[in-house]
Design an enzyme around this catalytic site. Structure first.
Site, short mmCIF file in Angstrom:
data_model
loop_
_atom_site.label_atom_id
_atom_site.label_comp_id
_atom_site.label_asym_id
_atom_site.label_seq_id
_atom_site.Cartn_x
_atom_site.Cartn_y
_atom_site.Cartn_z
N ASP A 184 0.44 -0.42 1.10
CA ASP A 184 0.05 -0.59 2.51
C ASP A 184 -0.15 0.79 3.13
O ASP A 184 -0.62 0.91 4.26
CB ASP A 184 1.08 -1.42 3.28
N SER A 185 0.18 1.85 2.38
CA SER A 185 -0.14 3.21 2.81
C SER A 185 -1.65 3.43 2.87
O SER A 185 -2.11 4.47 3.35
CB SER A 185 0.50 4.24 1.87
N ASP A 192 0.70 -4.50 -2.38
CA ASP A 192 1.78 -4.32 -1.40
C ASP A 192 1.60 -5.31 -0.25
O ASP A 192 0.53 -5.34 0.38
CB ASP A 192 1.67 -2.88 -0.86
N GLU A 240 9.00 -4.78 1.19
CA GLU A 240 10.05 -3.86 1.64
C GLU A 240 11.25 -4.63 2.18
O GLU A 240 11.09 -5.68 2.80
CB GLU A 240 9.51 -2.97 2.76
N GLU A 262 13.12 4.94 -1.63
CA GLU A 262 12.37 5.95 -0.86
C GLU A 262 13.32 6.75 0.05
O GLU A 262 14.11 6.17 0.80
CB GLU A 262 11.29 5.27 -0.01
O1 KIV Z 1 2.57 1.93 0.33
C1 KIV Z 1 2.99 2.83 -0.41
O2 KIV Z 1 2.27 3.78 -0.73
C2 KIV Z 1 4.35 2.74 -0.91
C3 KIV Z 1 4.80 3.77 -1.90
C4 KIV Z 1 4.78 5.12 -1.38
C5 KIV Z 1 6.08 3.42 -2.51
O3 KIV Z 1 5.04 1.86 -0.55
#
Ligand code: KIV
Length: 308
Positions: free
Chosen positions: A88-89, A127, A159, A225
């Protein structure tokens, strides 16, 4: 030309050669997937969660990168990165949002689909974004099914600690592998009061308990994290599933970075845990300036780029 004298179909070479019992003398020694290190192993199939479990047992360390598009996915897959996360980043690395909170399932699915299409070997993890699983196990399962069916990912990630244990259990029971994520969880940045290390002092025990509860619920791996290195090392020793660190020190089974951070595409101040392995931003800027200059000077296109 040889004429065929019967109506029988031509024999396939493969059927006329007797099955080989011994490898040819010059053949590379075959390495059983069970014993070869996960990173650098050139599997002719996708990595599975079983490969990751075996790697944990052998004590192999492995890398994971985020990926949100076809070219990066193809390159990382060919480089032998065994797990790719469509994180989700993408919110702040593709869509230009300030943090990960605004990104939606509908925005992530096409990115995940592209990453799956571009890879042959990597296990692709989708994610679940904020708001797509917080309502409970049913919503979490519905969203996970969308990622499996509409994007073709092989696993999902979400998460949270104890709060998401029922959701993890329900998704796993439906046959979907789940990667968990504890410590600093970016979707809760406002609840944490900013980007802060978690699990210091007495809070270390909570990180450990959450990781154990998620393992017990069926998670196949857990991202740690921004937790102290000693805490991550202890959690890694306590778990039978792999830990994947980001800002969690060297004691984890695997390490993950956002690919634009790893490759030097992102501008500005980077978190302490990021190591930059290239200067893609500088390289791309140089290429764009050279192109602009040549167009301005009438040097591009040349005759070799033009049609008669
Ligand atoms: O969304 C993301 O990039 C993440 C990683 C950095 C673990 O959750």
């Amino acid at each position: 030309m040889t004429e065929r004298t019967t109506s029988a179909p031509p024999t396939d070479a493969a059927t006329t050669v007797p099955p080989r019992t011994e490898p040819p003398a010059n053949a590379p020694t075959p390495v059983a997937a069970e014993t070869a290190p996960l990173y650098g192993q050139r599997l002719s199939r996708r990595v599975t969660i079983r490969d990751l479990q075996l790697a944990k047992r052998r004590g192999d360390r492995w890398p994971m990168l985020t990926s949100y598009d076809m070219y990066s996915a193809e390159i990382f897959d060919e480089a032998g990165v065994p797990v790719l996360l469509v994180g989700d980043s993408a919110a702040n690395n593709v869509y230009g949002y300030e943090d990960t909170i605004p990104v939606t399932v509908d925005e992530l699915l096409p990115l995940a689909r592209a990453v799956v299409r571009a890879t042959r070997r990597a296990l692709v993890v989708g994610d679940l974004p904020f708001g797509s699983y917080q309502l409970g196990p049913d919503q979490a399962l519905v969203t996970s099914i969308r990622f499996m069916k509409e994007a073709g990912v092989q696993a999902v990630k979400l998460e949270g600690g104890h709060r998401v244990v029922p959701a993890v259990r329900q998704i796993v029971e439906a046959g979907i592998p789940v990667m968990a994520h504890v410590g600093f969880t970016p979707q809760s940045v406002h609840a944490f009061g900013g980007y802060r290390v978690q699990g210091r002092g007495e809070a270390a025990e909570r990180v450990r308990e959450e990781a154990l509860a998620l393992q017990e619920a069926g998670a196949f791996a857990v991202v740690l994290e921004m937790v102290p290195a000693t805490v991550a090392r202890d959690v890694t020793a306590a778990l039978t599933i792999p830990t994947i660190g980001i800002g969690a020190g060297p004691g984890c089974d695997a390490q993950v970075l956002v690919w634009q951070d790893m490759a030097g595409l992102r501008a500005g101040r980077l978190p302490r845990f990021v190591k930059t392995y290239a200067d893609l931003r500088g390289e791309l800027a140089r290429a764009a300036r050279a192109f602009a200059e040549e167009v301005g000077q009438g040097r591009y296109p040349g005759p070799e780029h033009s049609y008669e």
